[in-house]
Scaffold this motif. Structure first.
Motif, PDB file in Angstrom:
ATOM      1  N   PRO A  69       0.825  -1.224   0.000  1.00 43.95           N
ATOM      2  CA  PRO A  69       0.000   0.000   0.000  1.00 43.95           C
ATOM      3  C   PRO A  69       0.851   1.263   0.000  1.00 43.95           C
ATOM      4  CG  PRO A  69      -0.847  -1.592   1.581  1.00 43.95           C
ATOM      5  CD  PRO A  69       0.477  -2.126   1.119  1.00 43.95           C
ATOM      6  N   GLU A  70       0.286   2.320  -0.566  1.00 49.61           N
ATOM      7  CA  GLU A  70       0.994   3.586  -0.634  1.00 49.61           C
ATOM      8  C   GLU A  70       1.339   4.118   0.750  1.00 49.61           C
ATOM      9  OE1 GLU A  70      -1.264   6.284  -2.999  1.00 49.61           O
ATOM     10  OE2 GLU A  70      -1.189   5.017  -4.804  1.00 49.61           O
ATOM     11  N   ALA A  71       0.542   3.768   1.747  1.00 47.93           N
ATOM     12  CA  ALA A  71       0.806   4.223   3.115  1.00 47.93           C
ATOM     13  C   ALA A  71       2.153   3.736   3.629  1.00 47.93           C
ATOM     14  CB  ALA A  71      -0.312   3.748   4.044  1.00 47.93           C
ATOM     15  N   TYR A  72       2.635   2.624   3.071  1.00 49.35           N
ATOM     16  CA  TYR A  72       3.939   2.081   3.468  1.00 49.35           C
ATOM     17  C   TYR A  72       5.022   2.405   2.439  1.00 49.35           C
ATOM     18  CZ  TYR A  72       1.268  -0.686   6.859  1.00 49.35           C
ATOM     19  OH  TYR A  72       0.451  -1.083   7.882  1.00 49.35           O
ATOM     20  N   GLY A  73       4.718   3.261   1.487  1.00 53.25           N
ATOM     21  CA  GLY A  73       5.709   3.633   0.484  1.00 53.25           C
ATOM     22  C   GLY A  73       5.679   2.795  -0.769  1.00 53.25           C
ATOM     23  N   GLY A  74       4.693   1.889  -0.884  1.00 61.77           N
ATOM     24  CA  GLY A  74       4.592   1.027  -2.052  1.00 61.77           C
ATOM     25  C   GLY A  74       3.789   1.653  -3.170  1.00 61.77           C
ATOM     26  N   ALA A  75       3.579   0.881  -4.232  1.00 58.39           N
ATOM     27  CA  ALA A  75       2.874   1.385  -5.407  1.00 58.39           C
ATOM     28  C   ALA A  75       1.358   1.231  -5.301  1.00 58.39           C
ATOM     29  CB  ALA A  75       3.373   0.667  -6.662  1.00 58.39           C
ATOM     30  N   GLY A  76       0.893   0.407  -4.366  1.00 57.45           N
ATOM     31  CA  GLY A  76      -0.545   0.223  -4.190  1.00 57.45           C
ATOM     32  C   GLY A  76      -1.216  -0.432  -5.380  1.00 57.45           C
ATOM     33  N   GLY A  77      -0.466  -1.312  -6.072  1.00 61.09           N
ATOM     34  CA  GLY A  77      -1.003  -1.971  -7.251  1.00 61.09           C
ATOM     35  C   GLY A  77      -1.677  -3.297  -6.944  1.00 61.09           C
TER      36      GLY A  77
ATOM     37  N   ASN B 189       6.738 -10.203  -0.431  1.00 59.69           N
ATOM     38  CA  ASN B 189       5.758  -9.173  -0.087  1.00 59.69           C
ATOM     39  C   ASN B 189       4.365  -9.745   0.094  1.00 59.69           C
ATOM     40  OD1 ASN B 189       7.781  -7.252  -0.235  1.00 59.69           O
ATOM     41  ND2 ASN B 189       7.226  -6.533  -2.277  1.00 59.69           N
ATOM     42  N   ASN B 190       4.033 -10.724  -0.718  1.00 62.79           N
ATOM     43  CA  ASN B 190       2.739 -11.387  -0.606  1.00 62.79           C
ATOM     44  C   ASN B 190       2.560 -11.994   0.792  1.00 62.79           C
ATOM     45  OD1 ASN B 190       0.379 -12.954  -1.038  1.00 62.79           O
ATOM     46  ND2 ASN B 190       1.600 -14.635  -1.853  1.00 62.79           N
ATOM     47  N   ALA B 191       3.581 -12.690   1.274  1.00 62.16           N
ATOM     48  CA  ALA B 191       3.504 -13.300   2.603  1.00 62.16           C
ATOM     49  C   ALA B 191       3.441 -12.246   3.704  1.00 62.16           C
ATOM     50  CB  ALA B 191       4.704 -14.215   2.823  1.00 62.16           C
ATOM     51  N   LEU B 192       4.223 -11.175   3.551  1.00 62.36           N
ATOM     52  CA  LEU B 192       4.206 -10.130   4.570  1.00 62.36           C
ATOM     53  C   LEU B 192       2.841  -9.451   4.647  1.00 62.36           C
ATOM     54  CD1 LEU B 192       7.691  -8.415   3.954  1.00 62.36           C
ATOM     55  CD2 LEU B 192       7.129 -10.207   5.591  1.00 62.36           C
ATOM     56  N   LEU B 193       2.268  -9.147   3.494  1.00 63.50           N
ATOM     57  CA  LEU B 193       0.966  -8.487   3.483  1.00 63.50           C
ATOM     58  C   LEU B 193      -0.117  -9.361   4.096  1.00 63.50           C
ATOM     59  CD1 LEU B 193       1.148  -6.903  -0.083  1.00 63.50           C
ATOM     60  CD2 LEU B 193       0.973  -5.643   2.074  1.00 63.50           C
TER      61      LEU B 193
ATOM     62  N   ALA C 182       4.495  -2.247   9.811  1.00 59.75           N
ATOM     63  CA  ALA C 182       5.068  -0.913   9.965  1.00 59.75           C
ATOM     64  C   ALA C 182       6.590  -0.952   9.960  1.00 59.75           C
ATOM     65  CB  ALA C 182       4.558  -0.272  11.253  1.00 59.75           C
ATOM     66  N   LYS C 183       7.148  -2.051  10.457  1.00 55.48           N
ATOM     67  CA  LYS C 183       8.604  -2.170  10.544  1.00 55.48           C
ATOM     68  C   LYS C 183       9.231  -2.547   9.207  1.00 55.48           C
ATOM     69  CE  LYS C 183      12.276  -4.617  13.045  1.00 55.48           C
ATOM     70  NZ  LYS C 183      12.576  -5.604  14.119  1.00 55.48           N
ATOM     71  N   TYR C 184       8.611  -3.488   8.486  1.00 54.14           N
ATOM     72  CA  TYR C 184       9.281  -4.071   7.320  1.00 54.14           C
ATOM     73  C   TYR C 184       8.792  -3.570   5.961  1.00 54.14           C
ATOM     74  CZ  TYR C 184      11.631  -7.315  10.455  1.00 54.14           C
ATOM     75  OH  TYR C 184      12.426  -7.858  11.433  1.00 54.14           O
ATOM     76  N   LEU C 185       7.503  -3.299   5.813  1.00 52.85           N
ATOM     77  CA  LEU C 185       6.990  -2.971   4.481  1.00 52.85           C
ATOM     78  C   LEU C 185       7.620  -1.711   3.874  1.00 52.85           C
ATOM     79  CD1 LEU C 185       3.203  -3.912   4.655  1.00 52.85           C
ATOM     80  CD2 LEU C 185       5.092  -5.192   3.626  1.00 52.85           C
ATOM     81  N   PRO C 186       7.844  -0.636   4.649  1.00 49.72           N
ATOM     82  CA  PRO C 186       8.487   0.531   4.028  1.00 49.72           C
ATOM     83  C   PRO C 186       9.875   0.214   3.466  1.00 49.72           C
ATOM     84  CG  PRO C 186       7.438   1.148   6.097  1.00 49.72           C
ATOM     85  CD  PRO C 186       7.409  -0.347   6.030  1.00 49.72           C
ATOM     86  N   HIS C 187      10.606  -0.674   4.124  1.00 49.51           N
ATOM     87  CA  HIS C 187      11.930  -1.059   3.633  1.00 49.51           C
ATOM     88  C   HIS C 187      11.818  -1.918   2.377  1.00 49.51           C
ATOM     89  CE1 HIS C 187      14.145   0.590   7.025  1.00 49.51           C
ATOM     90  NE2 HIS C 187      13.245   0.066   7.830  1.00 49.51           N
ATOM     91  N   MET C 188      10.844  -2.832   2.367  1.00 49.02           N
ATOM     92  CA  MET C 188      10.678  -3.706   1.204  1.00 49.02           C
ATOM     93  C   MET C 188      10.281  -2.904  -0.027  1.00 49.02           C
ATOM     94  SD  MET C 188      11.529  -6.476   2.596  1.00 49.02           S
ATOM     95  CE  MET C 188      11.319  -7.516   1.167  1.00 49.02           C
ATOM     96  N   ALA C 189       9.560  -1.817   0.171  1.00 48.55           N
ATOM     97  CA  ALA C 189       9.104  -1.011  -0.959  1.00 48.55           C
ATOM     98  C   ALA C 189      10.194  -0.109  -1.509  1.00 48.55           C
ATOM     99  CB  ALA C 189       7.903  -0.159  -0.531  1.00 48.55           C
TER     100      ALA C 189
END
Length: 292
Positions: free
Chosen positions: A66-74, A105-109, A118-125
């Motif tokens: 999600p864009e909230a974590y810095g991702g593309a939200g696709g 990312n699929n597993a994390l989401l 909150a800890k990992y998704l911004p880094h993965m993105a």
């Protein structure tokens, strides 16, 4: 009797305007930025150092985040479109993006707690490559026969074992590692752990020498008294087999997209060659056998 008409369902082969633009953007990037690097990356068996930052900058390493974590939200379909278009030019880059999105990312989401997200998704993105570590020397097809063990000691689990054939192993900063906390329970003891590269007792071993997809690293992971905080269990203790099965279900679709891309790239190359190669003063594409 109701006279309401069901809305027409759009075929999967019909892309939305956004999806078509996304595919076009990735195709252009693959042809202009990736294609010139393919030969050298294959020869050196590693990615060009400038490539990873570009993939993150384009949002290709966090497509569904999600864009909230810095991702593309696709969407998952966008995952597949990106994998296909990149693999059309280079299967190695395709598998890098595939593992990152459809497995890690699929597993994390799906399985992370809000705190873990909150800890990992911004880094993965934005900067961290991920790996999915299930396979071992004696557990390939029978993945649930894995021998890696996890023992709870205070507020940490201690992991011991070795993982083999792990894609992205050399580049990754985060690994989803499957280990058994209670072998007496069989597959119901398998648990998924989030292991960071700098955790004590964790190291990346040798990379495999391969005949193809050479830039993609396929490595051994070594866990020798590796300390993993209790908070880094992904999902629930003993539910790792569910994490594995559900994640692999989507991962296989991603590999299917990779194969479609590689096949399309091979066909494109063959057609170009047939139009350029001359025999008897004519391109071989003019001859009946080639046309067939």
């Amino acid at each position: 009797m109701s006279t309401s008409v069901m809305p027409a369902v759009q075929p999967l082969t019909c892309l939305s305007e956004e999806e078509a633009l996304f595919r076009s953007t990735i195709r252009d990037f693959a042809e202009t930025s990736v294609a010139p690097l393919v030969a050298s990356m294959d020869e050196t068996a590693q990615y060009d150092p400038a490539l990873l930052p570009q993939l993150f900058e384009l949002g290709l390493m966090g497509i569904e985040i999600p864009e909230a974590y810095g991702g593309a939200g696709g969407s998952f379909l966008m995952d597949c479109l990106a994998i296909e278009e990149l693999s059309r030019v280079d299967g190695s880059v395709g598998v890098l993006v595939d593992v990152q999105n459809t497995l890690v990312n699929n597993a994390l989401l799906r399985w992370c707690t809000p705190e873990q997200k909150a800890k990992y998704l911004p880094h993965m993105a934005t900067q961290t490559v991920g790996s999915y570590a299930l396979s071992e020397a004696g557990s390939g097809s029978d993945a649930f026969a894995l021998q890696t063990r996890a023992t709870l000691e205070g507020d940490h689990y201690v992991l011991n074992g070795r993982k083999l054939w792990i894609s992205n192993g050399r580049e990754s900063g985060l690994y989803i590692v499957m280990a058994n906390v209670d072998p007496s329970k069989g597959y119901r003891g398998i648990t998924a752990f989030l292991v960071e590269r700098d955790f004590p007792g964790f190291s990346v071993g040798k990379a495999e020498k391969k005949l193809g997809i050479r830039a993609s690293s396929t490595c051994e992971l070594i866990l020798d008294q590796c300390l993993v905080p209790k908070d880094n269990v992904l999902g629930e203790v003993g539910q790792g087999y569910k994490v594995a099965i559900e994640t692999l279900n989507e991962g296989r679709i991603g590999i299917g997209a990779q194969m479609v891309g590689i096949s399309q790239g091979a066909l494109d190359a063959a057609v170009r060659y047939a139009k350029e190669r001359q025999q008897f003063g004519r391109p071989i594409a003019d001859f009946q056998a080639m046309r067939f």
